[in-house]
Design a protein around this motif. Sequence first.
Motif, mmCIF file in Angstrom:
data_model
loop_
_atom_site.group_PDB
_atom_site.id
_atom_site.type_symbol
_atom_site.label_atom_id
_atom_site.label_comp_id
_atom_site.label_asym_id
_atom_site.label_seq_id
_atom_site.Cartn_x
_atom_site.Cartn_y
_atom_site.Cartn_z
ATOM 1 N N ASP A 23 -3.630 1.687 13.150
ATOM 2 C CA ASP A 23 -3.324 0.431 12.476
ATOM 3 C C ASP A 23 -2.316 0.650 11.359
ATOM 4 N N PRO A 25 -0.772 -0.687 7.358
ATOM 5 C CA PRO A 25 -1.370 -0.823 6.029
ATOM 6 C C PRO A 25 -2.275 -2.055 5.916
ATOM 7 N N ALA A 26 -3.367 -1.908 5.179
ATOM 8 C CA ALA A 26 -4.318 -3.001 5.006
ATOM 9 C C ALA A 26 -3.684 -4.210 4.322
ATOM 10 N N ALA A 27 -2.632 -3.984 3.540
ATOM 11 C CA ALA A 27 -1.981 -5.074 2.819
ATOM 12 C C ALA A 27 -0.899 -5.771 3.648
ATOM 13 N N SER A 28 -0.631 -5.296 4.844
ATOM 14 C CA SER A 28 0.430 -5.858 5.679
ATOM 15 C C SER A 28 -0.120 -6.947 6.604
ATOM 16 N N THR A 29 0.249 -8.186 6.316
ATOM 17 C CA THR A 29 -0.190 -9.304 7.149
ATOM 18 C C THR A 29 0.288 -9.143 8.581
ATOM 19 N N ILE A 32 -1.909 -6.575 10.324
ATOM 20 C CA ILE A 32 -3.235 -7.151 10.550
ATOM 21 C C ILE A 32 -3.215 -8.090 11.749
ATOM 22 N N ARG A 36 -4.984 -7.518 15.304
ATOM 23 C CA ARG A 36 -6.009 -8.514 15.633
ATOM 24 C C ARG A 36 -5.811 -9.003 17.063
ATOM 25 N N GLU A 52 -7.916 3.804 13.523
ATOM 26 C CA GLU A 52 -7.664 4.605 12.328
ATOM 27 C C GLU A 52 -6.474 3.949 11.618
ATOM 28 N N ARG A 53 -6.508 3.892 10.303
ATOM 29 C CA ARG A 53 -5.441 3.238 9.546
ATOM 30 C C ARG A 53 -4.324 4.218 9.192
ATOM 31 N N ASP A 55 0.104 4.157 7.558
ATOM 32 C CA ASP A 55 0.976 3.386 6.654
ATOM 33 C C ASP A 55 2.415 3.322 7.172
ATOM 34 N N SER A 60 1.389 9.812 8.216
ATOM 35 C CA SER A 60 0.125 9.088 8.376
ATOM 36 C C SER A 60 -0.226 8.938 9.850
#
Length: 85
Positions: A23, A25-29, A32, A36, A52-53, A55, A60
């Motif tokens: 995946d 970054p968690a902050a990247s819409t 996400i 999804r 696994e996340r 960046d 990474s």
Amino acid sequence: FECGRVLGERIIAEGHRTVALIDGPAASTVAIERMRGVRSELARHGVTFTVERGDYSYESGQAALAALTPKRRPAFSAVVAASDM
């Protein structure tokens, strides 16, 4: 979401049943929403996946793959990274 869903369709059409997802970054819409869509399509077809996340960096991606590798036996039949879609 839609491009991720289409990618999920392709993974399924190729016959993959065990997939590793790296995946973004968690902050990247965008990351996400893409993942999804992939997750939604894979789950709809009963395809097993592990996430696994990362960046978007090479380092990474390497770290995520190293973390994913021991988690699954037999091995994944496909690895999908958010940054290569």
